[in-house]
Design a protein around this motif. Structure first.
Motif, PDB file in Angstrom:
ATOM      1  N   LEU A 189     -10.792  14.522   8.140  1.00  0.00           N
ATOM      2  CA  LEU A 189     -10.763  13.970   9.494  1.00  0.00           C
ATOM      3  C   LEU A 189     -10.441  12.481   9.448  1.00  0.00           C
ATOM      4  CD1 LEU A 189     -11.242  14.055  12.545  1.00  0.00           C
ATOM      5  CD2 LEU A 189     -13.703  13.832  12.092  1.00  0.00           C
ATOM      6  N   LEU A 190     -11.088  11.744   8.566  1.00  0.00           N
ATOM      7  CA  LEU A 190     -10.807  10.321   8.428  1.00  0.00           C
ATOM      8  C   LEU A 190      -9.338  10.098   8.073  1.00  0.00           C
ATOM      9  CD1 LEU A 190     -11.534   7.343   8.199  1.00  0.00           C
ATOM     10  CD2 LEU A 190     -12.452   7.799   5.909  1.00  0.00           C
ATOM     11  N   HIS A 191      -8.813  10.923   7.184  1.00  0.00           N
ATOM     12  CA  HIS A 191      -7.406  10.788   6.790  1.00  0.00           C
ATOM     13  C   HIS A 191      -6.483  11.001   7.993  1.00  0.00           C
ATOM     14  CE1 HIS A 191      -4.202  10.683   3.768  1.00  0.00           C
ATOM     15  NE2 HIS A 191      -3.626  11.678   4.435  1.00  0.00           N
ATOM     16  N   ARG A 201       0.834  -1.181   0.000  1.00  0.00           N
ATOM     17  CA  ARG A 201       0.000   0.000   0.000  1.00  0.00           C
ATOM     18  C   ARG A 201       0.874   1.237   0.000  1.00  0.00           C
ATOM     19  NH1 ARG A 201      -3.875   0.890   4.998  1.00  0.00           N
ATOM     20  NH2 ARG A 201      -2.083   2.044   5.789  1.00  0.00           N
ATOM     21  N   ALA A 202       0.480   2.223  -0.788  1.00  0.00           N
ATOM     22  CA  ALA A 202       1.239   3.466  -0.822  1.00  0.00           C
ATOM     23  C   ALA A 202       1.135   4.164   0.529  1.00  0.00           C
ATOM     24  CB  ALA A 202       0.701   4.363  -1.930  1.00  0.00           C
ATOM     25  N   PRO A 203       2.130   4.954   0.912  1.00  0.00           N
ATOM     26  CA  PRO A 203       2.051   5.685   2.174  1.00  0.00           C
ATOM     27  C   PRO A 203       0.923   6.711   2.130  1.00  0.00           C
ATOM     28  CG  PRO A 203       3.916   6.449   0.873  1.00  0.00           C
ATOM     29  CD  PRO A 203       3.384   5.230   0.185  1.00  0.00           C
ATOM     30  N   LEU A 204       0.314   6.974   3.270  1.00  0.00           N
ATOM     31  CA  LEU A 204      -0.721   7.991   3.339  1.00  0.00           C
ATOM     32  C   LEU A 204      -0.125   9.358   3.022  1.00  0.00           C
ATOM     33  CD1 LEU A 204      -2.625   6.883   6.573  1.00  0.00           C
ATOM     34  CD2 LEU A 204      -3.383   6.616   4.220  1.00  0.00           C
ATOM     35  N   CYS A 205      -0.901  10.182   2.352  1.00  0.00           N
ATOM     36  CA  CYS A 205      -0.433  11.514   1.987  1.00  0.00           C
ATOM     37  C   CYS A 205      -0.123  12.332   3.240  1.00  0.00           C
ATOM     38  CB  CYS A 205      -1.480  12.238   1.147  1.00  0.00           C
ATOM     39  SG  CYS A 205      -1.798  11.488  -0.460  1.00  0.00           S
TER      40      CYS A 205
END
Length: 423
Positions: free
Chosen positions: A407-409, A83-87
Motif C-alpha cells: 500500500l505504501l508503495h 534515486r532509482a525509479p519505483l518498481c
C-alpha cells in the motif's frame, strides 16, 4: 591575547622583533590559511553530523518501529536526486521472500490470533520474512511509518471488505502505533440483509492527527456508497471474494441491493473521484487481489518461493479439500482476481480517451496480494494457534503486514514526492 598566540601557532619574540612578524601581508596570509582549514574541516564532518542528528531511526531499521504516531512535519524532505525509479507492478509481482531478524515484534495487536501478549512484549528477536522484487534496479522500500505519514498527510485511507480486509486494517493500525482488537471488527459489522449503520464504522486518527484510517465490513461489499459517504476517503482499498458467490452476483450485484457488484462499485468510485476533483483533491481507488488459503498449511514452516509449485498445490483435489473444504474455492481465486482487475482496467482505459464523450479519468491501482502471499503457506493461523482447519486467515504480526508495504508503495507511485515541506 592574539588568536594565533593563544593557539600556540606563533612563537613569542622579543618586543623589538614583533613588528616584523606581524607585518600586514603576513597577518593576511595567516588568517586566510586559518579560514581554509576551518572550511575543509566543516566540509568533511558537517554532513556526517547532520545525518546523525536528522535521519529517522526507521530509515535504518524500518520494521522495528512500534510508535507510528511520529510528527511527520519534523522529517527531512525526501531526497530525489539520483534515486532509482519505483518498481512497477510487474516488477513488484516478480519477487521472493527473504529471511530477516528483527530485535522485536513489529507491533503488538490488541488480540493476536497466534501470539500471547507476553511473547510479543518480551521478544528480543523476531524472525520474519520481507518481500523483495527480483529487479534490483528499481526502488522498493520496506515499511516505514514516518514515510507513510508523509505520503498520507491530510488524507483518509479507507479499507472495505470481509475478515481478510479486517486483518489488513488491523495490521495498518498496529504499524502506525494503534491497537485494535476483534471487538472493533464486530462494531463495524452489520447483517447483509439490513442497511449499513453509518454509526458503526471504525475510524482512527493516526500520524499525530494528520491522517485517518477507516474500516467497513461486509462480506459482499453491499454498502460501499454508505461507506464513501461516511468516510469521504482520499484512498479506498477494497476486496471481495473469499465468501463464494456466483460470478453474476460478484460482477452485477444482488437483487434489491443497489450499488452492489463490481460494476456498480466501479461507477460509485468514479463518481466519488469526480467529487474529489471538484474539491481539488486527488483520490485513488485500489483493489487488493484475493490471496488464497493453502490446504494442509500446517505442514509448511517457511515460504515457498516457487509460484508454479504453489499454484499446483492449491488446485482442487478430494484429498486436499475434504468435506466442507470442497467449497473453499481457493483454486479459483486467481481467475476471479483477473476478472475483477481486468474490469477495473477496462473502465480506466475507457475514461482515459477524450473521444468517448466522458474523459474524466479514473485513478486505479492493483495491490498484488495474490502474487505475494501465494508463496506463504507458512503464515496462516493453523500453524501457531492450534486451529488446524484455518489455513486462510493469517497470523498477526505476520504475512498480512506486507499488504501495507505494498500500500505504501502504491501511494508513493501515485502521489510521488508531492509532500508537505517542513515548516
Amino acid at each position: 591575547m592574539d588568536m594565533p598566540m593563544a593557539m600556540g601557532m606563533v612563537r613569542v619574540l622579543p618586543k623589538k622583533k614583533r613588528n616584523n612578524v606581524r607585518s600586514p601581508l603576513r597577518k593576511i596570509l595567516r588568517r586566510f590559511s586559518f579560514a581554509i582549514a576551518l572550511f575543509l574541516v566543516f566540509e568533511t564532518i558537517g554532513p556526517l553530523l547532520y545525518q546523525q542528528q536528522s535521519a529517522p531511526a526507521s530509515w535504518s531499521r524500518s520494521w522495528a518501529m512500534q510508535d507510528g504516531n511520529s510528527n511527520s512535519n519534523s522529517i527531512p524532505r525526501l531526497a530525489t536526486i539520483n534515486r532509482a525509479p519505483l518498481c512497477t507492478l510487474q516488477q513488484v509481482q516478480n519477487g521472493a521472500w527473504q529471511p530477516v531478524m528483527l530485535d522485536r515484534a513489529p507491533y503488538i495487536p490488541g488480540a493476536s490470533k497466534c501470539y500471547t501478549k507476553e511473547a510479543l512484549e518480551t521478544a528480543t528477536e523476531w524472525p520474519t520474512y520481507h518481500w523483495h522484487p527480483a529487479n534490483k534496479q528499481c526502488e522498493y522500500s520496506q515499511w516505514d511509518a514516518d514515510l507513510f505519514c508523509r505520503v498520507a498527510h491530510n488524507k483518509t485511507i479507507a479499507l472495505g471488505g470481509d475478515s481478510l480486509t479486517w486483518e489488513h486494517f488491523a495490521s495498518l493500525a498496529g504499524l502506525l502505533g494503534k491497537q485494535v482488537g476483534a471487538h472493533d471488527q464486530i462494531n463495524s459489522r452489520d447483517s447483509d440483509g439490513n442497511p449499513y449503520n453509518q454509526n458503526k464504522g471504525v475510524m482512527l486518527t493516526v500520524c499525530n492527527g494528520s491522517s485517518m484510517i477507516a474500516f467497513y465490513r461486509n462480506r459482499y461489499l453491499l454498502y460501499v456508497k454508505s461507506f464513501l459517504e461516511l468516510t469521504d476517503p482520499d484512498v479506498i482499498v477494497l476486496n471481495v471474494g473469499a465468501h463464494s458467490m456466483p460470478e453474476k452476483n460478484l460482477m452485477d450485484g444482488w437483487p434489491q441491493k443497489e450499488g452492489s457488484g463490481v460494476n456498480a462499485i466501479i461507477t460509485l468510485l468514479h463518481q466519488h473521484q469526480q467529487s474529489c476533483r471538484v474539491q481539488g483533491r486527488d483520490c485513488l481507488a485500489i483493489w487488493r487481489t484475493l490471496s488464497p488459503g493453502h490446504p494442509q498449511c500446517s505442514n509448511f514452516t517457511k515460504p515457498i518461493n516457487n509460484r508454479t509449485a504453489m499454484e499446483e498445490w492449491i488446485q482442487h483435489s478430494p484429498q486436499k479439500y475434504p468435506g466442507p473444504a470442497h467449497f473453499y474455492n481457493w483454486w479459483n481465486y486467481n481467475k476471479m482476481n483477473k476478472l475483477i482487475v481486468d474490469t477495473f482496467q477496462a473502465f480506466k482505459e475507457h475514461h482515459a480517451h477524450a473521444d468517448n464523450g466522458d474523459n474524466t479519468p479514473f485513478q486505479f491501482n492493483e495491490l498484488p496480494a495474490y502474487d505475494v502471499n501465494l508463496l506463504r503457506p507458512d503464515g496462516h493461523v493453523a500453524l501457531r494457534s492450534g486451529k488446524k482447519l484455518d489455513c486462510l486467515h493469517n497470523c498477526d504480526p505476520g504475512v498480512v503486514d506486507v499488504y501495507n508495504v505494498l500500500l505504501l508503495h502504491l501511494l508513493r507511485q501515485h502521489y510521488g514526492d508531492r509532500l508537505p515541506v517542513p515548516v
